[in-house]
Design a protein around this motif. Structure first.
Motif, PDB file in Angstrom:
ATOM      1  N   TYR A  14      41.253  11.454  -2.261  1.00 30.72           N
ATOM      2  CA  TYR A  14      41.208  11.330  -0.804  1.00 30.72           C
ATOM      3  C   TYR A  14      41.906  10.054  -0.321  1.00 30.72           C
ATOM      4  CZ  TYR A  14      39.573  10.860   3.962  1.00 30.72           C
ATOM      5  OH  TYR A  14      39.547  10.698   5.324  1.00 30.72           O
ATOM      6  N   PHE A  20      45.462  16.218   4.220  1.00 32.04           N
ATOM      7  CA  PHE A  20      44.072  16.604   3.936  1.00 32.04           C
ATOM      8  C   PHE A  20      43.912  18.087   4.241  1.00 32.04           C
ATOM      9  CE2 PHE A  20      39.811  17.341   5.672  1.00 32.04           C
ATOM     10  CZ  PHE A  20      38.994  16.797   4.694  1.00 32.04           C
ATOM     11  N   MET A  89      36.643  16.631   9.428  1.00 30.81           N
ATOM     12  CA  MET A  89      37.925  16.415  10.114  1.00 30.81           C
ATOM     13  C   MET A  89      37.967  15.090  10.874  1.00 30.81           C
ATOM     14  SD  MET A  89      40.424  18.404   9.696  1.00 30.81           S
ATOM     15  CE  MET A  89      40.800  19.976   8.951  1.00 30.81           C
ATOM     16  N   ALA A  92      39.022  12.479   8.459  1.00 31.79           N
ATOM     17  CA  ALA A  92      40.422  12.605   8.037  1.00 31.79           C
ATOM     18  C   ALA A  92      41.373  12.155   9.145  1.00 31.79           C
ATOM     19  CB  ALA A  92      40.709  14.050   7.627  1.00 31.79           C
ATOM     20  N   VAL A  93      41.050  12.528  10.383  1.00 34.11           N
ATOM     21  CA  VAL A  93      41.904  12.132  11.510  1.00 34.11           C
ATOM     22  C   VAL A  93      41.846  10.617  11.692  1.00 34.11           C
ATOM     23  CG1 VAL A  93      42.176  12.294  14.023  1.00 34.11           C
ATOM     24  CG2 VAL A  93      41.747  14.368  12.677  1.00 34.11           C
ATOM     25  N   LYS A  97      45.208  10.888   8.226  1.00 30.42           N
ATOM     26  CA  LYS A  97      45.757  11.957   7.382  1.00 30.42           C
ATOM     27  C   LYS A  97      46.406  13.037   8.262  1.00 30.42           C
ATOM     28  CE  LYS A  97      43.206  10.190   3.967  1.00 30.42           C
ATOM     29  NZ  LYS A  97      43.806   9.152   3.101  1.00 30.42           N
ATOM     30  N   THR A  99      46.368  16.704   8.894  1.00 31.37           N
ATOM     31  CA  THR A  99      45.304  17.663   8.575  1.00 31.37           C
ATOM     32  C   THR A  99      45.833  19.093   8.543  1.00 31.37           C
ATOM     33  OG1 THR A  99      44.589  18.050  10.860  1.00 31.37           O
ATOM     34  CG2 THR A  99      43.616  16.166   9.702  1.00 31.37           C
ATOM     35  N   ALA A 101      44.152  22.966   8.089  1.00 37.96           N
ATOM     36  CA  ALA A 101      42.925  23.764   7.967  1.00 37.96           C
ATOM     37  C   ALA A 101      43.284  25.219   7.750  1.00 37.96           C
ATOM     38  CB  ALA A 101      42.067  23.612   9.219  1.00 37.96           C
ATOM     39  N   ILE A 112      38.172  21.171  15.535  1.00 46.57           N
ATOM     40  CA  ILE A 112      39.263  20.331  15.006  1.00 46.57           C
ATOM     41  C   ILE A 112      39.919  19.560  16.142  1.00 46.57           C
ATOM     42  CG2 ILE A 112      41.492  20.303  13.821  1.00 46.57           C
ATOM     43  CD1 ILE A 112      40.645  22.896  12.387  1.00 46.57           C
ATOM     44  N   GLY A 249      49.049  17.900  13.007  1.00 40.14           N
ATOM     45  CA  GLY A 249      48.037  18.717  12.342  1.00 40.14           C
ATOM     46  C   GLY A 249      48.390  20.183  12.473  1.00 40.14           C
ATOM     47  N   ASP A 251      46.864  24.360  11.575  1.00 37.72           N
ATOM     48  CA  ASP A 251      45.933  25.302  10.956  1.00 37.72           C
ATOM     49  C   ASP A 251      46.504  26.700  10.985  1.00 37.72           C
ATOM     50  OD1 ASP A 251      44.955  26.776  13.404  1.00 37.72           O
ATOM     51  OD2 ASP A 251      43.988  24.870  13.894  1.00 37.72           O
TER      52      ASP A 251
END
Ligand code: MN
Ligand code: MN
Length: 285
Positions: A14, A20, A89, A92-93, A97, A99, A101, A112, A249, A251
């Motif tokens: 990590y 992430f 999340m 991570a944010v 990172k 992200t 998903a 998110i 990010g 997803d």
């Protein structure tokens, strides 16, 4: 990671990770056919199909350090799913990172986006506008994703591409979510559409949420609510690249493995994750 195989190439811990990954096996508000909870496993498995290098991005592309958290707990109530997602999340944010998903249904995007603060724009690629106030008794349904995002980010910071299914209730609102239909994209092109979205939204930073049903069901049949006249997958690849450095990010949601016997929809989802990671890696150059 505790739940079986991790995403291909996700070998980082990590702390040193640039990116992430989180699987969110949630499909309890799905209205037509459930099964999206199985998608993280199938997308991870499909990720082993590909070369580590995407040659079209250049051989000297930096290799991203990717950490796969595994899946968060399956939940029954959307509120519980949201708490779970936020737990992982938000950290991570905060730690900067990139992200990624994997749904689950599209409602996993709601928590998110809330982790990103207000200075980020949401662009969705989706057959549906998803802008209902509530649906089947919950305001956290997958039919309410852009409405919840607009409440958090502002209506001027949400934009949907590839839409071709909008209810009368959504269409007649004064505060309709900004969108470009798949029909317009077929006429005027994806470059025009993405540039229009990027020029319209307020924030520089962009979160891209790909509901796989935005793509034509001929290419992505394994989804809960398939809708004809969708986007070409190569156009979605192009869209990710046009967003480019602004992408913070990503997803991919609504892949439904029980409706995808050949597995091709999971393969496509994994390929889009790789594309997003490659585009992000470029901004590290
Ligand atoms: Mn959706
Ligand atoms: Mn959809």
């Amino acid at each position: 990671m505790p739940y079986g195989i991790s995403y291909a190439g996700a070998e980082s811990d990590y702390g040193s990770a640039d990116a992430f990954i989180l699987g969110i096996p949630y499909d309890r508000t799905s209205s037509f056919r459930a099964g999206a909870r199985e998608a993280p496993f199938h997308i991870r498995r499909a990720s082993y199909n590909f070369e580590e290098t995407l040659f079209e991005h250049g051989a000297d592309l930096p290799r991203m350090n990717v950490f796969d958290q595994g899946n968060c707990e399956d939940s029954f109530l959307p509120e519980d799913m949201m708490d779970e997602v936020e737990f992982f999340m938000s950290r991570a944010v905060k730690d900067g990172k990139f992200t990624v998903a994997m749904g689950g249904e599209h409602s996993v995007n709601i928590p998110i986006i809330r982790c990103f603060g207000k200075d980020v724009a949401l662009i969705t690629i989706d057959a549906h506008l998803d802008s209902r106030d509530e649906y089947l008794g919950t305001e956290y349904s997958h039919a309410c994703v852009t409405r919840r995002a607009a409440e958090h980010l502002g209506l001027d910071n949400v934009f949907s591409l590839g839409v071709r299914s909008i209810s009368r209730e959504e269409l007649q609102r004064d505060d309709i979510v900004q969108h470009i239909t798949s029909f317009e994209i077929k006429d005027k092109g994806i470059v025009w559409a993405v540039k229009t979205a990027l020029e319209t939204i307020r924030s520089e930073r962009v979160y891209l949420s790909l509901d796989i049903d935005g793509i034509d069901p001929a290419f992505a049949p394994g989804t809960g609510t398939p809708e004809p006249f969708g986007l070409d997958p190569a156009d979605v690849k192009k869209a990710i690249n046009i967003i480019g450095e602004r992408l913070v990010g990503f997803d991919v949601t609504e892949v439904c493995p029980p409706a995808d016997p050949s597995g091709i929809t999971s393969v496509l989802a994994a390929r889009f994750i790789n594309e997003a990671l490659a585009v992000r890696a470029k901004s590290l150059l």
